[in-house]
Design a protein around this motif. Structure first.
Motif, PDB file in Angstrom:
ATOM      1  N   PHE A  37       0.814  -1.210   0.000  1.00  0.00           N
ATOM      2  CA  PHE A  37       0.000   0.000   0.000  1.00  0.00           C
ATOM      3  C   PHE A  37       0.853   1.268   0.000  1.00  0.00           C
ATOM      4  O   PHE A  37       0.519   2.249   0.621  1.00  0.00           O
ATOM      5  CB  PHE A  37      -0.913   0.021   1.227  1.00  0.00           C
ATOM      6  N   SER A  38       1.955   1.272  -0.685  1.00  0.00           N
ATOM      7  CA  SER A  38       2.909   2.374  -0.588  1.00  0.00           C
ATOM      8  C   SER A  38       2.314   3.714  -0.999  1.00  0.00           C
ATOM      9  O   SER A  38       2.676   4.749  -0.451  1.00  0.00           O
ATOM     10  CB  SER A  38       4.128   2.071  -1.470  1.00  0.00           C
ATOM     11  N   ASP A  39       1.432   3.728  -1.971  1.00  0.00           N
ATOM     12  CA  ASP A  39       0.942   4.989  -2.532  1.00  0.00           C
ATOM     13  C   ASP A  39      -0.436   5.382  -2.010  1.00  0.00           C
ATOM     14  O   ASP A  39      -1.059   6.287  -2.534  1.00  0.00           O
ATOM     15  CB  ASP A  39       0.896   4.901  -4.056  1.00  0.00           C
ATOM     16  N   TRP A  40      -0.937   4.696  -1.013  1.00  0.00           N
ATOM     17  CA  TRP A  40      -2.278   4.975  -0.511  1.00  0.00           C
ATOM     18  C   TRP A  40      -2.193   5.911   0.696  1.00  0.00           C
ATOM     19  O   TRP A  40      -1.696   5.542   1.745  1.00  0.00           O
ATOM     20  CB  TRP A  40      -2.979   3.689  -0.100  1.00  0.00           C
ATOM     21  N   TYR A  41      -2.659   7.129   0.574  1.00  0.00           N
ATOM     22  CA  TYR A  41      -2.674   8.079   1.676  1.00  0.00           C
ATOM     23  C   TYR A  41      -3.669   7.601   2.734  1.00  0.00           C
ATOM     24  O   TYR A  41      -4.767   7.162   2.388  1.00  0.00           O
ATOM     25  CB  TYR A  41      -3.085   9.458   1.164  1.00  0.00           C
ATOM     26  N   PRO A  42      -3.347   7.633   4.025  1.00  0.00           N
ATOM     27  CA  PRO A  42      -2.097   8.144   4.616  1.00  0.00           C
ATOM     28  C   PRO A  42      -1.078   7.048   4.923  1.00  0.00           C
ATOM     29  O   PRO A  42      -0.296   7.180   5.832  1.00  0.00           O
ATOM     30  CB  PRO A  42      -2.594   8.773   5.917  1.00  0.00           C
ATOM     31  N   PHE A  43      -1.121   5.934   4.190  1.00  0.00           N
ATOM     32  CA  PHE A  43      -0.280   4.790   4.513  1.00  0.00           C
ATOM     33  C   PHE A  43       1.034   4.795   3.750  1.00  0.00           C
ATOM     34  O   PHE A  43       1.810   3.869   3.859  1.00  0.00           O
ATOM     35  CB  PHE A  43      -1.035   3.494   4.208  1.00  0.00           C
ATOM     36  N   TYR A  44       1.308   5.826   2.946  1.00  0.00           N
ATOM     37  CA  TYR A  44       2.496   5.807   2.109  1.00  0.00           C
ATOM     38  C   TYR A  44       3.782   5.809   2.935  1.00  0.00           C
ATOM     39  O   TYR A  44       4.822   5.360   2.463  1.00  0.00           O
ATOM     40  CB  TYR A  44       2.487   7.008   1.166  1.00  0.00           C
ATOM     41  N   ALA A  45       3.708   6.307   4.164  1.00  0.00           N
ATOM     42  CA  ALA A  45       4.908   6.347   5.004  1.00  0.00           C
ATOM     43  C   ALA A  45       5.064   5.084   5.850  1.00  0.00           C
ATOM     44  O   ALA A  45       6.069   4.918   6.522  1.00  0.00           O
ATOM     45  CB  ALA A  45       4.854   7.553   5.924  1.00  0.00           C
ATOM     46  N   LEU A  46       4.065   4.210   5.821  1.00  0.00           N
ATOM     47  CA  LEU A  46       4.091   3.043   6.698  1.00  0.00           C
ATOM     48  C   LEU A  46       4.259   1.732   5.954  1.00  0.00           C
ATOM     49  O   LEU A  46       4.851   0.795   6.485  1.00  0.00           O
ATOM     50  CB  LEU A  46       2.780   2.971   7.500  1.00  0.00           C
ATOM     51  N   ASP A  47       3.749   1.611   4.747  1.00  0.00           N
ATOM     52  CA  ASP A  47       3.625   0.318   4.084  1.00  0.00           C
ATOM     53  C   ASP A  47       4.430   0.237   2.801  1.00  0.00           C
ATOM     54  O   ASP A  47       3.940  -0.188   1.766  1.00  0.00           O
ATOM     55  CB  ASP A  47       2.155   0.023   3.783  1.00  0.00           C
ATOM     56  N   LYS A  48       5.658   0.671   2.835  1.00  0.00           N
ATOM     57  CA  LYS A  48       6.510   0.564   1.663  1.00  0.00           C
ATOM     58  C   LYS A  48       7.057  -0.855   1.554  1.00  0.00           C
ATOM     59  O   LYS A  48       7.329  -1.506   2.557  1.00  0.00           O
ATOM     60  CB  LYS A  48       7.657   1.579   1.753  1.00  0.00           C
ATOM     61  N   LYS A  49       7.209  -1.313   0.347  1.00  0.00           N
ATOM     62  CA  LYS A  49       7.682  -2.669   0.069  1.00  0.00           C
ATOM     63  C   LYS A  49       9.028  -2.928   0.737  1.00  0.00           C
ATOM     64  O   LYS A  49       9.925  -2.103   0.616  1.00  0.00           O
ATOM     65  CB  LYS A  49       7.798  -2.826  -1.450  1.00  0.00           C
ATOM     66  N   PRO A  50       9.215  -4.056   1.431  1.00  0.00           N
ATOM     67  CA  PRO A  50       8.236  -5.104   1.762  1.00  0.00           C
ATOM     68  C   PRO A  50       7.702  -4.989   3.189  1.00  0.00           C
ATOM     69  O   PRO A  50       7.621  -5.971   3.912  1.00  0.00           O
ATOM     70  CB  PRO A  50       9.083  -6.366   1.612  1.00  0.00           C
ATOM     71  N   GLY A  83       4.661  -3.708   6.030  1.00  0.00           N
ATOM     72  CA  GLY A  83       3.264  -3.340   6.187  1.00  0.00           C
ATOM     73  C   GLY A  83       2.298  -4.212   5.423  1.00  0.00           C
ATOM     74  O   GLY A  83       2.523  -5.385   5.175  1.00  0.00           O
ATOM     75  N   ARG A  84       1.181  -3.609   5.007  1.00  0.00           N
ATOM     76  CA  ARG A  84       0.073  -4.352   4.412  1.00  0.00           C
ATOM     77  C   ARG A  84       0.257  -4.541   2.910  1.00  0.00           C
ATOM     78  O   ARG A  84       0.907  -3.739   2.248  1.00  0.00           O
ATOM     79  CB  ARG A  84      -1.234  -3.614   4.711  1.00  0.00           C
ATOM     80  N   TYR A  85      -0.359  -5.578   2.403  1.00  0.00           N
ATOM     81  CA  TYR A  85      -0.245  -5.880   0.976  1.00  0.00           C
ATOM     82  C   TYR A  85      -1.495  -6.605   0.491  1.00  0.00           C
ATOM     83  O   TYR A  85      -2.283  -7.145   1.277  1.00  0.00           O
ATOM     84  CB  TYR A  85       0.994  -6.754   0.712  1.00  0.00           C
ATOM     85  N   TYR A  86      -1.678  -6.622  -0.794  1.00  0.00           N
ATOM     86  CA  TYR A  86      -2.665  -7.467  -1.454  1.00  0.00           C
ATOM     87  C   TYR A  86      -1.909  -8.297  -2.479  1.00  0.00           C
ATOM     88  O   TYR A  86      -0.843  -7.904  -2.963  1.00  0.00           O
ATOM     89  CB  TYR A  86      -3.762  -6.624  -2.125  1.00  0.00           C
ATOM     90  N   SER A  87      -2.440  -9.457  -2.830  1.00  0.00           N
ATOM     91  CA  SER A  87      -1.709 -10.321  -3.749  1.00  0.00           C
ATOM     92  C   SER A  87      -2.659 -11.206  -4.546  1.00  0.00           C
ATOM     93  O   SER A  87      -3.809 -11.438  -4.147  1.00  0.00           O
ATOM     94  CB  SER A  87      -0.705 -11.197  -2.993  1.00  0.00           C
ATOM     95  N   LEU A  88      -2.145 -11.703  -5.652  1.00  0.00           N
ATOM     96  CA  LEU A  88      -2.821 -12.699  -6.481  1.00  0.00           C
ATOM     97  C   LEU A  88      -1.964 -13.954  -6.429  1.00  0.00           C
ATOM     98  O   LEU A  88      -0.781 -13.918  -6.779  1.00  0.00           O
ATOM     99  CB  LEU A  88      -2.964 -12.191  -7.916  1.00  0.00           C
TER     100      LEU A  88
END
Length: 240
Positions: free
Chosen positions: A111-124, A126-131
């Motif tokens: 979720f790197s680019d989702w405000y306000p989470f851009y400062a918390l969830d940079k790869k790898p 925090g939170r993620y979604y996947s296929l």
């Protein structure tokens, strides 16, 4: 008059934006990170203990590749298990000879680019979604029951070696819990659609196509169909 009202409205919006910007900066400055990293981990070694406790008791391990460019990471897992050391008593009693092999591959986006989470969830982090794609191959012995003329079931000949395959595509949501700079916990849940097929090499039998199942499919001797596939678990990660 209208121009004055517009000017006041724009002035108010500008002051409001500056106020919230200063507030966000203050919060960002005061935020205490429990762990500091000198570099972005590019490789995570993983073990999945919950897979051992599952239906097919596989010892599953794998890696996650997180290149220092782009928005995605890539995960690969491999697992192998035996029925005679299953924690499931029914599985251990009915199919102690069962051999299980499972492979998993997934593409993750954090979720790197989702405000306000851009400062918390940079790869790898925090939170993620996947296929995720999963394939499970099983080999076990089965003795099919035969129906007599009176409608009663009698035990048939055998046992026959059965090859059973499950394939599934999952949409998953998860999060990396950072314990230390050398230890992450990866928790995830997901749901998708699966396809199963079973056939014996020792017996000529027409595969029966079953209707869509919302529960775990019954592993019959010669059957195929679709089912609602669910996944959840915990991985232990060593970031490098």
């Amino acid at each position: 008059m209208i121009i004055r009202l517009l000017f006041c409205f724009l002035l108010f919006n500008t002051a409001q934006a500056q106020f919230f910007s200063q507030t966000d900066n203050t919060l960002e400055t005061n935020r205490k990170n429990p762990v500091s990293f000198s570099h972005q981990p590019f490789l995570l070694l993983k073990v999945t203990p919950t897979a051992v406790l599952g239906r097919d008791n596989v010892l599953q391990y794998g890696v996650e590749l997180a290149p220092p460019f782009g928005k995605f990471s890539f995960g690969f897992d491999y697992g192998k298990g035996k029925g005679d050391w299953s924690f499931n008593k029914e599985q251990k009693a009915n199919h102690p000879e069962q051999e299980t092999r499972i492979i998993r591959g997934e593409i993750r986006g954090y979720f790197s680019d989702w405000y306000p989470f851009y400062a918390l969830d940079k790869k790898p982090f925090g939170r993620y979604y996947s296929l995720e794609y999963v394939q499970k191959d099983l080999k076990y012995a089965a003795s099919p029951n035969l129906e007599s003329y009176g409608g009663t079931q009698v035990e048939g000949i055998g046992p026959f070696d059965v090859n059973y395959i499950e394939r599934a595509l999952h949409v998953k949501f998860g999060k990396h819990f950072i314990i230390t700079k050398w230890f992450f916990i990866d928790g995830f849940v997901g749901i998708g659609v699966g396809q199963y097929s079973s056939q014996s090499d020792d017996l000529e039998a027409v595969q029966v196509k079953n209707s869509f199942s919302f529960k775990r499919p019954t592993r019959d001797l010669a059957s195929k169909g679709l089912f609602l596939s669910k996944t959840a678990g915990v991985r232990l990660c060593l970031p490098l």
